[in-house]
Design an enzyme around this catalytic site. Structure first.
Site, PDB file in Angstrom:
ATOM      1  N   ASP A 258     -11.061   3.420   4.036  1.00  0.00           N
ATOM      2  CA  ASP A 258     -11.498   2.019   4.037  1.00  0.00           C
ATOM      3  C   ASP A 258     -13.021   1.909   3.911  1.00  0.00           C
ATOM      4  O   ASP A 258     -13.544   0.837   3.605  1.00  0.00           O
ATOM      5  CB  ASP A 258     -11.110   1.364   5.377  1.00  0.00           C
ATOM      6  CG  ASP A 258      -9.922   0.431   5.272  1.00  0.00           C
ATOM      7  OD1 ASP A 258      -9.724  -0.147   4.196  1.00  0.00           O
ATOM      8  OD2 ASP A 258      -9.210   0.286   6.285  1.00  0.00           O
TER       9      ASP A 258
ATOM     10  N   LYS B 278       0.847  -1.208   0.000  1.00  0.00           N
ATOM     11  CA  LYS B 278       0.000   0.000   0.000  1.00  0.00           C
ATOM     12  C   LYS B 278       0.879   1.254   0.000  1.00  0.00           C
ATOM     13  O   LYS B 278       0.639   2.194  -0.762  1.00  0.00           O
ATOM     14  CB  LYS B 278      -0.935   0.002   1.218  1.00  0.00           C
ATOM     15  CG  LYS B 278      -2.092  -0.977   1.090  1.00  0.00           C
ATOM     16  CD  LYS B 278      -2.829  -1.200   2.402  1.00  0.00           C
ATOM     17  CE  LYS B 278      -3.881  -2.296   2.222  1.00  0.00           C
ATOM     18  NZ  LYS B 278      -4.535  -2.703   3.482  1.00  0.00           N
TER      19      LYS B 278
ATOM     20  N   GLN C 129      -4.574  -1.093   9.640  1.00  0.00           N
ATOM     21  CA  GLN C 129      -4.567  -2.454   9.092  1.00  0.00           C
ATOM     22  C   GLN C 129      -5.205  -3.430  10.081  1.00  0.00           C
ATOM     23  O   GLN C 129      -4.866  -3.451  11.265  1.00  0.00           O
ATOM     24  CB  GLN C 129      -3.118  -2.868   8.772  1.00  0.00           C
ATOM     25  CG  GLN C 129      -2.983  -4.205   8.088  1.00  0.00           C
ATOM     26  CD  GLN C 129      -3.538  -4.244   6.666  1.00  0.00           C
ATOM     27  OE1 GLN C 129      -3.640  -3.213   6.002  1.00  0.00           O
ATOM     28  NE2 GLN C 129      -3.904  -5.420   6.203  1.00  0.00           N
TER      29      GLN C 129
HETATM   30  N1  GUN Z   1      -6.869  -6.274   6.295  1.00  0.00           N
HETATM   31  C1  GUN Z   1      -7.159  -7.023   5.196  1.00  0.00           C
HETATM   32  N2  GUN Z   1      -7.845  -6.279   4.292  1.00  0.00           N
HETATM   33  C2  GUN Z   1      -7.977  -5.041   4.825  1.00  0.00           C
HETATM   34  C3  GUN Z   1      -8.574  -3.832   4.348  1.00  0.00           C
HETATM   35  O1  GUN Z   1      -9.154  -3.750   3.269  1.00  0.00           O
HETATM   36  N3  GUN Z   1      -8.497  -2.778   5.198  1.00  0.00           N
HETATM   37  C4  GUN Z   1      -7.900  -2.848   6.405  1.00  0.00           C
HETATM   38  N4  GUN Z   1      -7.882  -1.756   7.167  1.00  0.00           N
HETATM   39  N5  GUN Z   1      -7.334  -3.957   6.875  1.00  0.00           N
HETATM   40  C5  GUN Z   1      -7.378  -5.041   6.084  1.00  0.00           C
END
Ligand code: GUN
Length: 299
Positions: A120, A53, A97
């Site tokens: 998100d 990311k 995350q």
């Molecule tokens: N962990 C796995 N996928 C995601 C996501 O799309 N957002 C977040 N914040 N954590 C994750």
């Protein structure tokens, strides 16, 4: 044989648009989009996701920051960091995350993120906007938003008259996916582990979305001839044919058999996966554009 939907290529298109709009924003004297990614603890899979990311954010010309906190970080410390990021004008998107270590209340943490920085799309405000059809101002979770772009590439933006079946009812994928399909005028059914006769229900679908996290659960003969199949699953399974201890990635759909019936289908890997990260970039650009008084970019 089905057309294979190339998620990697569509994701590159989205990222290219993000890059161009970012350059326009900064050329007009505004701040570059700022994305803060917060990770608590040392879960190896999460570290890989977070690194990709941050890398993609830099590629887009963003201001990218990563906060790596020790596994024993207290809730108070984490909430304090989020409060600082909420107040920081250089940050337009905050992503914590998941999963978080067990002593932290993920629900509470997410609701502390300012809704206008919740790239998100997990905050109740954004969930509520999507649920009430306020898609112009909502942040939509990245995986379903990316899946929707793939569906639009096959079927166009107006899905009137089409039956959609979403297998899986998670807050992160199944429910927002169903809301997006409904907003595009589909007739939507959400199926889950307690659904009676899942194969028969899936056979009614013009658009079939599988988001259950069970390797190759959706069989080829569950797919209606000509259906658009979106496979959200990413499951690592043993692959003894590649050598001892080797693994491979498969989706929630039996790809080989389903591609005999489907009109179009996403592969795993290379389908929905690359779209998720592209939509995180898109959401961060949207946030920065709105903060700068620019119109909302579309993808
Ligand atoms: N962990 C796995 N996928 C995601 C996501 O799309 N957002 C977040 N914040 N954590 C994750």
């Amino acid at each position: 044989m089905a057309d294979i939907i190339d998620g990697k290529r569509v994701a590159e298109d989205v990222v290219e648009t993000v890059r161009k709009r970012t350059a326009e924003l900064t050329a007009a004297g505004h701040r570059a989009p700022g994305l803060a990614v917060v990770i608590v603890g040392e879960d190896p899979a999460s570290q890989v996701y977070v690194a990709s990311k941050s890398k993609k954010a830099k590629e887009c010309g963003f201001h990218s920051v990563q906060h790596t906190l020790p596994a024993d970080t207290s809730e108070e410390q984490l909430l304090e960091l989020i409060a600082d990021l909420n107040a920081d004008p250089a940050i337009h998107g905050i992503l914590v995350q998941l999963p978080l270590p067990r002593h932290l209340d993920a629900g509470k943490v997410i609701q502390t993120i300012a809704p206008e920085k919740d790239v998100d799309g997990f905050h109740f405000i954004n969930v509520g906007k999507l649920g009430t059809g306020e898609t112009e101002t909502a942040f939509v979770p990245c995986t379903p938003a990316g899946s929707m772009i793939l569906i639009e590439r096959v079927r166009g933006k107006d899905l009137s008259g089409l039956n959609a079946v979403v297998v899986g009812r998670s807050n992160i994928v199944g429910k927002p996916m169903a809301n997006l399909l409904l907003a595009a005028n589909c007739t939507v059914t959400i199926a889950h582990s307690r659904t009676a006769d899942l194969p028969a229900l899936c056979r009614t679908a013009d658009i079939l979305v599988a988001a259950v996290g069970r390797p190759e659960m959706v069989k080829g003969d569950w797919v209606n001839p000509g259906a658009t199949v979106i496979d959200v699953g990413i499951n690592r399974v043993p692959a003894p044919e590649k050598g001892e201890g080797k693994t491979r990635l498969v989706g929630d759909v039996d790809f080989k058999a389903a591609s005999m019936n489907a009109g179009a289908i996403t592969p795993v890997p290379g389908g929905v996966g690359p779209m998720t990260i592209a939509l995180l970039m898109a959401n961060t650009l949207v946030s920065a554009s709105l903060a700068a008084g620019f119109p909302r970019p579309t993808f």
